[in-house]
Structure formats: structure tokens, C-alpha cells
Design a protein around this motif. Structure first.
Motif, short mmCIF file in Angstrom:
data_model
loop_
_atom_site.label_atom_id
_atom_site.label_comp_id
_atom_site.label_asym_id
_atom_site.label_seq_id
_atom_site.Cartn_x
_atom_site.Cartn_y
_atom_site.Cartn_z
N MET A 1 0.86 -1.16 0.00
CA MET A 1 0.00 0.00 0.00
C MET A 1 0.91 1.22 0.00
O MET A 1 1.86 1.31 0.75
N GLY A 2 0.57 2.19 -0.83
CA GLY A 2 1.37 3.40 -0.93
C GLY A 2 1.13 4.33 0.25
O GLY A 2 0.19 4.16 1.03
N VAL A 3 2.00 5.30 0.35
CA VAL A 3 1.90 6.27 1.45
C VAL A 3 0.61 7.06 1.35
O VAL A 3 -0.07 7.30 2.36
N ARG A 4 0.25 7.45 0.14
CA ARG A 4 -0.99 8.24 -0.02
C ARG A 4 -2.21 7.45 0.43
O ARG A 4 -3.06 7.98 1.16
N ALA A 5 -2.29 6.21 0.02
CA ALA A 5 -3.44 5.39 0.43
C ALA A 5 -3.44 5.18 1.94
O ALA A 5 -4.51 5.19 2.58
N ALA A 6 -2.27 5.01 2.53
CA ALA A 6 -2.18 4.83 3.98
C ALA A 6 -2.66 6.09 4.71
O ALA A 6 -3.38 6.00 5.72
N VAL A 7 -2.30 7.25 4.19
CA VAL A 7 -2.74 8.51 4.81
C VAL A 7 -4.25 8.63 4.71
O VAL A 7 -4.93 8.99 5.69
N VAL A 8 -4.82 8.31 3.55
CA VAL A 8 -6.27 8.40 3.37
C VAL A 8 -6.98 7.44 4.32
O VAL A 8 -7.97 7.81 4.97
N VAL A 9 -6.48 6.22 4.45
CA VAL A 9 -7.10 5.24 5.34
C VAL A 9 -7.00 5.70 6.79
O VAL A 9 -7.97 5.61 7.56
N CYS A 10 -5.85 6.22 7.18
CA CYS A 10 -5.67 6.68 8.57
C CYS A 10 -6.57 7.88 8.87
O CYS A 10 -7.21 7.93 9.93
N VAL A 11 -6.63 8.83 7.95
CA VAL A 11 -7.48 10.01 8.16
C VAL A 11 -8.94 9.60 8.23
O VAL A 11 -9.69 10.03 9.12
N THR A 12 -9.36 8.75 7.31
CA THR A 12 -10.75 8.30 7.30
C THR A 12 -11.09 7.53 8.57
O THR A 12 -12.16 7.72 9.15
N GLY A 152 -13.94 1.37 1.99
CA GLY A 152 -14.21 0.28 1.05
C GLY A 152 -13.57 0.53 -0.31
O GLY A 152 -12.99 -0.39 -0.91
N LEU A 153 -13.65 1.75 -0.79
CA LEU A 153 -13.04 2.07 -2.09
C LEU A 153 -11.52 1.98 -2.02
O LEU A 153 -10.87 1.51 -2.97
N GLN A 154 -10.94 2.41 -0.93
CA GLN A 154 -9.49 2.32 -0.80
C GLN A 154 -9.05 0.86 -0.69
O GLN A 154 -8.01 0.48 -1.22
N ALA A 155 -9.84 0.03 -0.02
CA ALA A 155 -9.54 -1.40 0.04
C ALA A 155 -9.66 -2.02 -1.35
O ALA A 155 -8.83 -2.86 -1.74
N GLY A 156 -10.67 -1.61 -2.11
CA GLY A 156 -10.83 -2.10 -3.48
C GLY A 156 -9.66 -1.68 -4.36
O GLY A 156 -9.18 -2.46 -5.19
N ARG A 157 -9.21 -0.46 -4.18
CA ARG A 157 -8.06 0.03 -4.94
C ARG A 157 -6.82 -0.80 -4.61
O ARG A 157 -6.07 -1.20 -5.51
N PHE A 158 -6.60 -1.06 -3.33
CA PHE A 158 -5.45 -1.87 -2.91
C PHE A 158 -5.54 -3.26 -3.51
O PHE A 158 -4.55 -3.80 -4.04
N TRP A 159 -6.72 -3.86 -3.47
CA TRP A 159 -6.90 -5.20 -4.02
C TRP A 159 -6.66 -5.21 -5.53
O TRP A 159 -6.00 -6.10 -6.05
N ALA A 160 -7.19 -4.21 -6.23
CA ALA A 160 -7.02 -4.15 -7.69
C ALA A 160 -5.55 -3.94 -8.06
O ALA A 160 -5.05 -4.57 -9.00
#
Length: 187
Positions: A1-12, A152-160
Motif C-alpha cells: 500500500m502506498g503512502v498516499r493510500a495509507a494517509v487516506v485510510v488513517c485520516v478516514t 471500502g473504495l481504498q480497500a478495493g483500490r489496494f486489491w485491484a
């Protein structure tokens, strides 16, 4: 998982946790039937405490929201199809949450609950206050569902993206290495 996605998940996740703390008040109004005056006064008192809390907490939450919005927009800038689909949906849900909370929930908290009159828990709750309590609980629920959608969308992005990486690795393994046969050299 990239840093940007990690930040979005943590903020959310942080914002969801902040909204879940309102369960103390919202569970007494949305999920109890019939709702009695004591529960409504408890919810009103809870929101009054928030309305009169230190401004630094509000600034900290605003900074976290700004960090999340900036990170999602930055990720969208890549222009990759996966980013456009997953981050576009995340931006829509995140912005819906920001809009709803900024234009509906926060004004209600700071206008209706800032100066709550003293009352015994057995007094009848005025109709305007009842309406504000139910609206606020509904707004919190909608915002929680929208932020869950972002996760959910960020998890889908990670999976894809991980599925694409797996396919790329498999295709590299299946491709034969170029042969290095020596060609006769002319003298």
C-alpha cells in the motif's frame, strides 16, 4: 500500500472514530423506540459539551480533514484508471461528508446547543430541540456510512493494484529469457 493510500485510510479511520464517539448521544435517539425526554436531554447535553469545548480540538480535526482531502486529490492527479475510479469515488464520498458536516451538523451544534437552558431531565424537550437532535444524529449516520464507503473504495483500490502486480509478476515469470546464442563473426 502506498503512502498516499495509507494517509487516506488513517485520516478516514480517525474521522470515523470521531463520529463513533457521538454514538453516546445518537444511540439514545435513533436506535431507541420510543424515545423519551430523558434520552433527548442526555443527547442535548452531550452536544452542548461539544459546542462549548476548546477550539483547539476543532482546529485539529479541521487539519486532519484538510490532510485527507489533499491526499485524495493528490492521488487523483496520477491519472491512472484505477486512481480515477477508486479515488474519484473516494473524493465524492469524502466531499459529501465534509459538506454535510460543515453545512448541516456543525451549524446545528454551534447554534442550537451552544447555550442549552438549564433543565431537569424530566422536563419535556422543546420540538425545535428534538428536531435538531434527530437531524444531527441522522447527519452523523450518513457521514459514517460515507466514510465507510471511502474505506471500502481504498480497500478495493489496494486489491485491484495488488492483483495487477501479481499478474505482472506472473507474466514476467512466463516470458522466456532472451537466448544469448553466439552468432558467427565475420573476419
Amino acid at each position: 500500500m502506498g503512502v498516499r493510500a495509507a494517509v487516506v485510510v488513517c485520516v478516514t479511520s480517525f474521522l470515523l472514530g470521531s463520529l463513533f464517539t457521538h454514538w453516546i448521544a445518537d444511540s439514545l435517539t435513533l436506535w431507541k423506540s420510543p424515545t423519551n425526554d430523558q434520552n433527548l436531554w442526555t443527547a442535548a447535553t452531550y452536544y452542548s459539551i461539544i459546542a462549548n469545548g476548546p477550539a483547539q480540538i476543532q482546529y485539529a480535526v479541521a487539519a486532519v480533514v484538510l490532510l485527507g482531502a489533499t491526499t485524495i486529490l493528490w492521488s487523483l492527479r496520477d491519472g491512472r484508471a484505477g486512481n480515477l475510479m477508486f479515488d474519484g469515488g473516494s473524493i465524492f464520498l469524502f466531499c459529501t461528508t465534509i459538506w454535510m458536516y460543515s453545512y448541516s451538523a456543525l451549524p446545528t451544534i454551534f447554534t442550537v446547543f451552544k447555550d442549552l437552558p438549564p433543565h431537569p431531565k424530566t422536563d419535556a424537550v422543546p420540538q425545535e430541540l428534538q428536531s435538531a437532535i434527530f437531524d444531527l444524529a441522522s447527519n452523523n449516520l450518513v457521514c459514517s456510512v460515507a466514510l465507510t464507503g471511502v474505506l471500502g473504495l481504498q480497500a478495493g483500490r489496494f486489491w485491484a493494484e495488488s492483483a495487477d502486480d501479481d499478474d505482472e509478476i506472473e507474466s514476467l515469470k512466463a516470458t522466456p529469457a532472451p537466448s544469448r546464442a553466439k552468432t558467427p563473426q565475420t573476419e
